[in-house]
Design a protein around this motif. Structure first.
Motif: not given
Length: 111
Positions: A94-99
């Motif tokens: 599962i990807a995680n995108v931290n802005p």
């Protein structure tokens, strides 16, 4: 499988120990000692990880990439890939995108 039903674990952290912000003991708090899953360099060993999932009856596991430098550290997608590549039918990530780290966020999402 349990009682003939597929078991899907949708929240698995397979962290490389050297990249944790927390100490190993803090991170593993209450989860016993999965030291047998790790190689000498602190990376999760794909073969042992898959055997562990199989023995626990997990048919599919979703491992989490994590980009949380202030909380637990960084577990990049690249560290999850050997686990997925070992048996893509059993493990996915599962990807995680931290802005705060990924800008523009769309680039990281596509990657």
């Amino acid at each position: 499988m349990i009682d003939g039903r597929r078991v899907i674990d949708v929240h698995v952290h397979a962290a490389r120990l050297p990249s944790l912000k927390l100490t190993r003991d803090q991170w593993l708090q209450g989860f016993g000692d999965p030291a047998s899953l790790y190689d000498e360099d602190g990376s999760v060993n794909p073969g042992r990880f898959h055997a562990y999932l199989r023995d626990e009856g997990v048919d599919t596991a979703l491992v989490l990439a994590e980009y949380s430098p202030k909380v637990t550290g960084i577990q990049p997608v690249e560290d999850m890939l050997p686990l997925v590549e070992h048996d893509p039918a059993r493990v996915r990530f599962i990807a995680n995108v931290n802005p705060h780290m990924h800008y523009p966020a769309e680039e990281e999402l596509r990657r």
